[in-house]
Design an enzyme around this catalytic site. Sequence first.
Site, PDB file in Angstrom:
ATOM      1  N   GLU A 104       0.656  -1.174   0.046  1.00  0.00           N
ATOM      2  CA  GLU A 104      -0.079   0.102   0.179  1.00  0.00           C
ATOM      3  C   GLU A 104       0.952   1.391   0.154  1.00  0.00           C
ATOM      4  O   GLU A 104       1.969   1.163   0.611  1.00  0.00           O
ATOM      5  CB  GLU A 104      -0.823   0.114   1.391  1.00  0.00           C
ATOM      6  CG  GLU A 104      -2.336  -0.278   1.052  1.00  0.00           C
ATOM      7  CD  GLU A 104      -3.013   0.840   0.161  1.00  0.00           C
ATOM      8  OE1 GLU A 104      -2.351   1.521  -0.723  1.00  0.00           O
ATOM      9  OE2 GLU A 104      -4.392   0.996   0.528  1.00  0.00           O
ATOM     10  N   ASP A 105       0.405   2.362  -0.615  1.00  0.00           N
ATOM     11  CA  ASP A 105       1.081   3.744  -0.555  1.00  0.00           C
ATOM     12  C   ASP A 105       0.932   4.375   0.913  1.00  0.00           C
ATOM     13  O   ASP A 105       1.810   4.653   1.283  1.00  0.00           O
ATOM     14  CB  ASP A 105       0.520   4.591  -1.867  1.00  0.00           C
ATOM     15  CG  ASP A 105      -0.818   4.656  -1.689  1.00  0.00           C
ATOM     16  OD1 ASP A 105      -1.669   3.966  -0.836  1.00  0.00           O
ATOM     17  OD2 ASP A 105      -1.603   5.142  -2.604  1.00  0.00           O
ATOM     18  N   ASP A 108      -4.438   5.082   6.029  1.00  0.00           N
ATOM     19  CA  ASP A 108      -5.252   6.214   6.618  1.00  0.00           C
ATOM     20  C   ASP A 108      -6.285   5.893   7.812  1.00  0.00           C
ATOM     21  O   ASP A 108      -5.999   5.532   8.819  1.00  0.00           O
ATOM     22  CB  ASP A 108      -5.806   7.257   5.691  1.00  0.00           C
ATOM     23  CG  ASP A 108      -6.556   8.465   6.140  1.00  0.00           C
ATOM     24  OD1 ASP A 108      -6.164   8.922   6.898  1.00  0.00           O
ATOM     25  OD2 ASP A 108      -7.272   9.257   5.347  1.00  0.00           O
ATOM     26  N   LYS A 136      -0.762   6.981   8.731  1.00  0.00           N
ATOM     27  CA  LYS A 136      -1.221   8.080   9.404  1.00  0.00           C
ATOM     28  C   LYS A 136      -1.670   7.472  10.704  1.00  0.00           C
ATOM     29  O   LYS A 136      -2.818   7.220  10.946  1.00  0.00           O
ATOM     30  CB  LYS A 136      -2.311   8.934   8.984  1.00  0.00           C
ATOM     31  CG  LYS A 136      -1.815   9.576   7.634  1.00  0.00           C
ATOM     32  CD  LYS A 136      -3.062  10.393   6.902  1.00  0.00           C
ATOM     33  CE  LYS A 136      -2.481  11.380   5.759  1.00  0.00           C
ATOM     34  NZ  LYS A 136      -3.661  11.872   4.923  1.00  0.00           N
ATOM     35  N   PHE A 157      -2.960  15.914   4.302  1.00  0.00           N
ATOM     36  CA  PHE A 157      -2.942  15.242   2.818  1.00  0.00           C
ATOM     37  C   PHE A 157      -1.564  15.439   2.151  1.00  0.00           C
ATOM     38  O   PHE A 157      -0.809  16.611   2.099  1.00  0.00           O
ATOM     39  CB  PHE A 157      -3.933  16.053   2.209  1.00  0.00           C
ATOM     40  CG  PHE A 157      -4.408  15.203   0.957  1.00  0.00           C
ATOM     41  CD1 PHE A 157      -5.247  14.297   1.030  1.00  0.00           C
ATOM     42  CD2 PHE A 157      -3.867  15.920  -0.128  1.00  0.00           C
ATOM     43  CE1 PHE A 157      -5.264  13.614  -0.298  1.00  0.00           C
ATOM     44  CE2 PHE A 157      -4.073  14.994  -1.443  1.00  0.00           C
ATOM     45  CZ  PHE A 157      -4.994  13.942  -1.189  1.00  0.00           C
ATOM     46  N   VAL A 158      -1.163  14.157   1.702  1.00  0.00           N
ATOM     47  CA  VAL A 158       0.158  14.350   0.689  1.00  0.00           C
ATOM     48  C   VAL A 158      -0.093  13.711  -0.673  1.00  0.00           C
ATOM     49  O   VAL A 158      -1.096  13.066  -0.894  1.00  0.00           O
ATOM     50  CB  VAL A 158       1.192  13.324   1.701  1.00  0.00           C
ATOM     51  CG1 VAL A 158       1.656  14.027   2.902  1.00  0.00           C
ATOM     52  CG2 VAL A 158       0.571  11.849   1.741  1.00  0.00           C
ATOM     53  N   ARG A 170       0.538  12.450  -9.369  1.00  0.00           N
ATOM     54  CA  ARG A 170       1.119  11.167  -9.172  1.00  0.00           C
ATOM     55  C   ARG A 170       2.460  10.957  -9.602  1.00  0.00           C
ATOM     56  O   ARG A 170       3.079   9.817  -8.971  1.00  0.00           O
ATOM     57  CB  ARG A 170       0.174   9.966  -9.923  1.00  0.00           C
ATOM     58  CG  ARG A 170      -0.573   9.439  -9.124  1.00  0.00           C
ATOM     59  CD  ARG A 170      -1.564   8.213  -9.887  1.00  0.00           C
ATOM     60  NE  ARG A 170      -2.778   8.237  -9.848  1.00  0.00           N
ATOM     61  CZ  ARG A 170      -3.687   7.981  -8.824  1.00  0.00           C
ATOM     62  NH1 ARG A 170      -2.838   7.545  -7.862  1.00  0.00           N
ATOM     63  NH2 ARG A 170      -4.558   7.838  -8.913  1.00  0.00           N
TER      64      ARG A 170
END
Length: 181
Positions: A104-105, A108, A136, A157-158, A170
């Site tokens: 996963e990137d 959250d 996070k 937010f990133v 992206r």
Amino acid sequence: MENDKVRIHDKNFKIFITRDEIKARVNEMGWEVTKKYKDLKPVFVPILNGSFMFAADFVRACHFDSDMMFVKVKSYEGMSSTGNIKWELGFSGHIKGRHIIIVEDIIDSGNTLKNFIEEIKEEEPASVAIVSLLLKPDAIKHDIPMDYIGFRIPNAFVVGYGLDYDDFGRTLPDIYQLDED
Ligand code: 5GP
Ligand code: MG
């Protein structure tokens, strides 16, 4: 060399994690995962789209034989914690008895991963682990296994390094954070 500030779509972002910092951490994570998986020939399962860039670097930082099969979120029917997430799976029948490493990137709330772990367990894998570049910790709502985490970051937010803002940003090689000033 990265820019300190970028404007993406209608918002301003500032540099947060540089490509060099990402590279160093991804290499460390690769060696860590290699210790455990070198004789297991695991299957990497990146969750598209956001994890494409991390996954490409991460598999090359891992020094063992492996396979890679992608999944994509097809639709969220309501984004609540009970939200019905539908998956586009590219691997029917090839998962049984294999060691799975979900890639996963960012984690959250953890909704996406909680749902996907349940989904993939139906394929009867030998084991399931999670690798996420970002987490996070203040946003997480579920008790999910987090085996390998790159960076623990605040609740802002990133974008960049695969992560998008409404499909923009992206391809940036560095990670940027929303600049509220
Ligand atoms: P979760 O289901 O854990 O709440 O969220 C997972 C997904 O939400 C991530 O895979 C990512 O696509 C998106 N997401 C969460 N936080 C961010 C963020 O700060 N930036 C971007 N670009 N996407 C995020
Ligand atoms: Mg994602």
